[in-house]
Design an enzyme around this catalytic site. Structure first.
Site, PDB file in Angstrom:
ATOM      1  N   ALA A  81      63.723  29.955  45.826  1.00  0.00           N
ATOM      2  CA  ALA A  81      64.363  29.782  47.139  1.00  0.00           C
ATOM      3  C   ALA A  81      65.860  29.570  46.969  1.00  0.00           C
ATOM      4  O   ALA A  81      66.296  28.702  46.216  1.00  0.00           O
ATOM      5  CB  ALA A  81      63.749  28.596  47.873  1.00  0.00           C
ATOM      6  N   GLU A  83      69.962  30.759  48.960  1.00  0.00           N
ATOM      7  CA  GLU A  83      70.866  31.707  49.608  1.00  0.00           C
ATOM      8  C   GLU A  83      71.391  32.553  48.455  1.00  0.00           C
ATOM      9  O   GLU A  83      71.877  32.008  47.458  1.00  0.00           O
ATOM     10  CB  GLU A  83      72.004  30.967  50.307  1.00  0.00           C
ATOM     11  CG  GLU A  83      71.581  30.240  51.565  1.00  0.00           C
ATOM     12  CD  GLU A  83      71.114  31.182  52.673  1.00  0.00           C
ATOM     13  OE1 GLU A  83      71.624  32.316  52.731  1.00  0.00           O
ATOM     14  OE2 GLU A  83      70.223  30.797  53.452  1.00  0.00           O
ATOM     15  N   THR A 124      70.963  32.617  37.537  1.00  0.00           N
ATOM     16  CA  THR A 124      71.628  33.923  37.519  1.00  0.00           C
ATOM     17  C   THR A 124      72.708  33.984  36.448  1.00  0.00           C
ATOM     18  O   THR A 124      73.312  32.963  36.099  1.00  0.00           O
ATOM     19  CB  THR A 124      72.260  34.197  38.909  1.00  0.00           C
ATOM     20  OG1 THR A 124      73.143  35.306  38.810  1.00  0.00           O
ATOM     21  CG2 THR A 124      73.059  33.008  39.413  1.00  0.00           C
ATOM     22  N   ASP A 125      72.999  35.198  35.988  1.00  0.00           N
ATOM     23  CA  ASP A 125      74.095  35.387  35.035  1.00  0.00           C
ATOM     24  C   ASP A 125      75.445  34.972  35.634  1.00  0.00           C
ATOM     25  O   ASP A 125      76.381  34.652  34.913  1.00  0.00           O
ATOM     26  CB  ASP A 125      74.155  36.851  34.552  1.00  0.00           C
ATOM     27  CG  ASP A 125      74.324  37.875  35.667  1.00  0.00           C
ATOM     28  OD1 ASP A 125      74.299  37.489  36.851  1.00  0.00           O
ATOM     29  OD2 ASP A 125      74.491  39.069  35.349  1.00  0.00           O
ATOM     30  N   GLU A 126      75.514  34.964  36.967  1.00  0.00           N
ATOM     31  CA  GLU A 126      76.813  34.700  37.615  1.00  0.00           C
ATOM     32  C   GLU A 126      77.343  33.293  37.341  1.00  0.00           C
ATOM     33  O   GLU A 126      78.526  33.026  37.537  1.00  0.00           O
ATOM     34  CB  GLU A 126      76.723  34.926  39.126  1.00  0.00           C
ATOM     35  CG  GLU A 126      76.375  36.358  39.455  1.00  0.00           C
ATOM     36  CD  GLU A 126      76.681  36.759  40.882  1.00  0.00           C
ATOM     37  OE1 GLU A 126      77.466  36.071  41.556  1.00  0.00           O
ATOM     38  OE2 GLU A 126      76.129  37.773  41.321  1.00  0.00           O
ATOM     39  N   TYR A 151      78.644  31.118  45.850  1.00  0.00           N
ATOM     40  CA  TYR A 151      77.230  31.322  45.468  1.00  0.00           C
ATOM     41  C   TYR A 151      77.006  30.910  44.013  1.00  0.00           C
ATOM     42  O   TYR A 151      76.097  30.131  43.700  1.00  0.00           O
ATOM     43  CB  TYR A 151      76.830  32.790  45.673  1.00  0.00           C
ATOM     44  CG  TYR A 151      75.585  33.198  44.917  1.00  0.00           C
ATOM     45  CD1 TYR A 151      74.331  32.736  45.315  1.00  0.00           C
ATOM     46  CD2 TYR A 151      75.657  34.018  43.782  1.00  0.00           C
ATOM     47  CE1 TYR A 151      73.180  33.089  44.611  1.00  0.00           C
ATOM     48  CE2 TYR A 151      74.518  34.384  43.080  1.00  0.00           C
ATOM     49  CZ  TYR A 151      73.283  33.921  43.486  1.00  0.00           C
ATOM     50  OH  TYR A 151      72.150  34.264  42.786  1.00  0.00           O
ATOM     51  N   LYS A 155      74.695  27.857  42.362  1.00  0.00           N
ATOM     52  CA  LYS A 155      73.613  28.075  41.396  1.00  0.00           C
ATOM     53  C   LYS A 155      73.902  27.302  40.096  1.00  0.00           C
ATOM     54  O   LYS A 155      72.984  26.804  39.447  1.00  0.00           O
ATOM     55  CB  LYS A 155      73.444  29.565  41.090  1.00  0.00           C
ATOM     56  CG  LYS A 155      72.930  30.402  42.251  1.00  0.00           C
ATOM     57  CD  LYS A 155      71.508  30.079  42.682  1.00  0.00           C
ATOM     58  CE  LYS A 155      70.460  30.530  41.688  1.00  0.00           C
ATOM     59  NZ  LYS A 155      69.078  30.341  42.221  1.00  0.00           N
ATOM     60  N   ASN A 181      69.145  42.546  39.976  1.00  0.00           N
ATOM     61  CA  ASN A 181      67.819  43.132  40.162  1.00  0.00           C
ATOM     62  C   ASN A 181      67.875  44.297  41.132  1.00  0.00           C
ATOM     63  O   ASN A 181      68.674  44.296  42.072  1.00  0.00           O
ATOM     64  CB  ASN A 181      66.860  42.096  40.753  1.00  0.00           C
ATOM     65  CG  ASN A 181      66.370  41.067  39.754  1.00  0.00           C
ATOM     66  OD1 ASN A 181      65.207  40.731  39.740  1.00  0.00           O
ATOM     67  ND2 ASN A 181      67.248  40.566  38.899  1.00  0.00           N
ATOM     68  N   ASP A 273      88.623  45.086  48.433  1.00  0.00           N
ATOM     69  CA  ASP A 273      87.815  44.448  47.408  1.00  0.00           C
ATOM     70  C   ASP A 273      87.247  43.123  47.897  1.00  0.00           C
ATOM     71  O   ASP A 273      87.802  42.478  48.793  1.00  0.00           O
ATOM     72  CB  ASP A 273      88.678  44.218  46.152  1.00  0.00           C
ATOM     73  CG  ASP A 273      87.854  44.233  44.879  1.00  0.00           C
ATOM     74  OD1 ASP A 273      86.607  44.290  44.965  1.00  0.00           O
ATOM     75  OD2 ASP A 273      88.455  44.205  43.782  1.00  0.00           O
TER      76      ASP A 273
END
Ligand code: NAD
Ligand code: TDX
Length: 341
Positions: A81, A83, A124-126, A151, A155, A181, A273
Site C-alpha cells: 500500500a 501513494e 523502490t530503487d528510487e 515520493y 519511501k 515495473n 521536464d
C-alpha cells in the site's frame, strides 16, 4: 505461510502478487487490505475467487481497522500500500507522507502487537536517487539513501522505520527494492500504460525533457516472484535489490511501443521536464540471485509484447481507468501541452 496479510492488493503490483500467492500457496489464507484510492481498482481483482481469499476495505493509517483485520495468527504482512506516482508527489506530498510513512509505522506497530512472524516492505530503487550516465554504475544494497522526489523521500522514510523496528524491537523484516515495473493492470498515469493507451487512441505521447532518462524495466510477475521468494526464504533483516538488467532510455521505450502498435513516431511530443527528474536507474540484483536463486523469467521482448496485447484485449479496463478523475489529473499534469484523452 498460513495466513498472509497483503496491503495495497487492489493496485497494479499488489493484485499480481495476490494472484501469485493464491496460486503458489493454495493452502494459505490471504487477506487483501486496501483503501481503494484512485489507484485501487476492484476490476484488478476480477476472477479471484479462491476459498482462502478475503478482501477488507481499510486504510493502513487506521490502527483499529488494521488490528481488527489482522486478527490473531497472521504469519506475515507484505506491504504494497502506497501513494506511488512521482508526479503526484510533486504536485502535493501530504498523502505520500500520510500513507507511505505513517501507514508503514502503523503496520509495524500492529505487526509487533499481533506477533506477526515476518514483515515485508515493498520499496523502490528510487530511495537511492539517480545514477550518472556511466553504464558501469549500478545501485547495490550498499548504495546510500539519496531520495530526490517527495515520493522517493516518503519511501525512504518508510524503509528507515522498518529498519528501526528490526533494530529496536527485533521484528523480522525484509525490504525489497525494485525498479520500474510494467505489465497488465498498471494505472495509466505511469509512463508505459499511458503510452500504450494514448497510442491505441492515436493521441500524442508526452515525453519529458530530452527523453534520454534511463529506467530499468522489469515485468511485474518477475517482481512478484522475487517478493514471494523473499517472503519465504530471506534472512531476517535482509534488503534485496530486484531488477532484470533491462536499462532503456524513455525515448527508446516509446518508439518500441509505437512500432509494436503500428503507430507513427510523430505521436511523440516533447514536453517540459519533470522537476528534479532522476536521470538513470540501474539495478545490480546479484544478491537476490545468489542468495535466493531468483532470476527473471520474462525478456523485454516477451514481456512488452504480452503487456501490449493485454491492454489491447482489455479496452474496457483502460477506458474505465481513464474516465472521471483521470481526465482532471491529466489536464492538470500536462496542461495545454498535450490535449487530455
Ligand atoms: P498502485 O498505485 O498501483 O497501488 C497502490 C495500492 O495501494 C492501491 O490499491 C491503493 O488503493 C492502495 N492504497 C493507497 N493508500 C492506501 C492506504 N492508506 N491504505 C490502504 N491501501 C492504500 O501502486 P503499485 O505500482 O502497484 O506499487 C505497489 C508498491 O510497490 C508501492 O509500495 C510502490 O512504492 C512499490 N513499487 C512500485 C514500483 C512500480 O514500478 N510501480 C516499483 C518499485 C516499487
Ligand atoms: O508522461 C510521462 N512522460 C515521461 O517522459 C510520464 C508519466 C513519465 N515520463 C518519464 C519519467 C520517467 O523517466 O518516464 C519515466 C517513467 O516514469 P513513471 O512511469 O512515472 O515512473 P518513475 O517516475 O520512473 O517511477 C516508477 O518506478 C519506481 C514508479 O512509478 C514508482 O512507483 C517506482 O517506485
Amino acid at each position: 505461510m498460513n495466513q498472509l496479510f497483503i496491503t495495497g492488493g487492489a493496485g497494479f503490483i499488489g493484485s499480481a502478487f495476490v494472484r501469485l500467492a493464491l496460486a503458489e500457496l493454495p493452502q494459505s489464507e490471504v487477506t487483501n487490505f486496501d483503501a481503494l484510492t484512485y489507484a485501487g481498482n476492484t476490476d484488478n481483482l476480477e476472477g479471484i475467487d479462491a476459498e482462502g481469499y478475503r478482501f477488507v476495505h481499510g486504510d493502513i493509517t487506521d490502527r483499529d481497522a488494521v488490528m481488527e483485520a489482522l486478527g490473531q495468527g497472521t504469519d506475515a504482512i507484505v506491504n504494497f500500500a502506497a501513494e506511488s506516482h512521482v508526479d503526484r508527489s510533486i504536485a502535493s506530498a501530504d498523502e505520500f507522507v500520510r500513507t507511505n510513512v505513517l501507514g508503514t509505522q502503523v503496520l509495524l506497530d500492529c505487526a509487533r502487537e499481533r506477533k506477526v512472524s515476518r514483515f515485508v516492505q515493498v520499496s523502490t530503487d528510487e530511495v537511492m536517487g539517480s545514477l550518472p550516465e556511466d553504464e558501469r554504475e549500478f545501485f547495490t544494497e550498499e548504495s546510500g539513501f539519496s531520495p530526490n522526489s517527495p515520493y522517493a523521500a516518503s519511501k525512504a522514510g518508510a524503509e528507515h522505520l522498518v529498519r528501526a523496528a528490526r533494530h529496536t524491537f527485533g521484528l523480522d523484516t525484509v525490504i525489497t527494492r525494485c525498479g520500474n515495473n510494467y505489465g497488465p493492470r498498471q494505472f495509466p498515469e505511469k509512463f508505459l500504460p499511458l503510452m500504450i493507451a494514448n497510442a491505441m487512441n492515436d493521441q500524442p505521447i508526452p515525453v519529458y525533457g530530452d527523453g534520454r532518462n534511463v529506467r530499468d524495466w522489469i515485468h511485474v510477475d518477475d517482481h512478484c516472484r522475487a517478493i514471494l521468494l523473499a517472503l519465504r526464504k530471506a534472512r531476517a533483516g535482509a534488503t534485496y535489490n530486484i531488477g532484470a538488467r533491462n536499462e532503456r532510455r524513455n525515448i527508446e521505450v516509446a518508439k518500441s511501443v509505437l512500432d509494436q502498435l503500428g503507430k507513427p513516431h510523430s505521436l511523440l511530443t516533447f514536453v517540459k521536464d519533470r522537476p528534479g527528474h532522476d536521470r538513470r536507474y540501474a539495478i545490480d540484483s546479484s544478491l537476490i540471485e545468489s542468495e535466493l536463486g531468483w532470476k527473471p523469467q520474462e525478456t523485454w521482448e516477451s514481456g512488452l509484447g504480452k503487456t501490449i496485447e493485454w491492454y489491447q484485449t482489455n479496452g474496457d479496463w483502460v477506458e474505465r481507468a481513464r474516465s472521471g478523475a483521470y481526465r482532471e489529473f491529466y489536464a492538470q499534469q500536462y496542461g495545454s501541452e498535450v490535449k487530455a484523452p
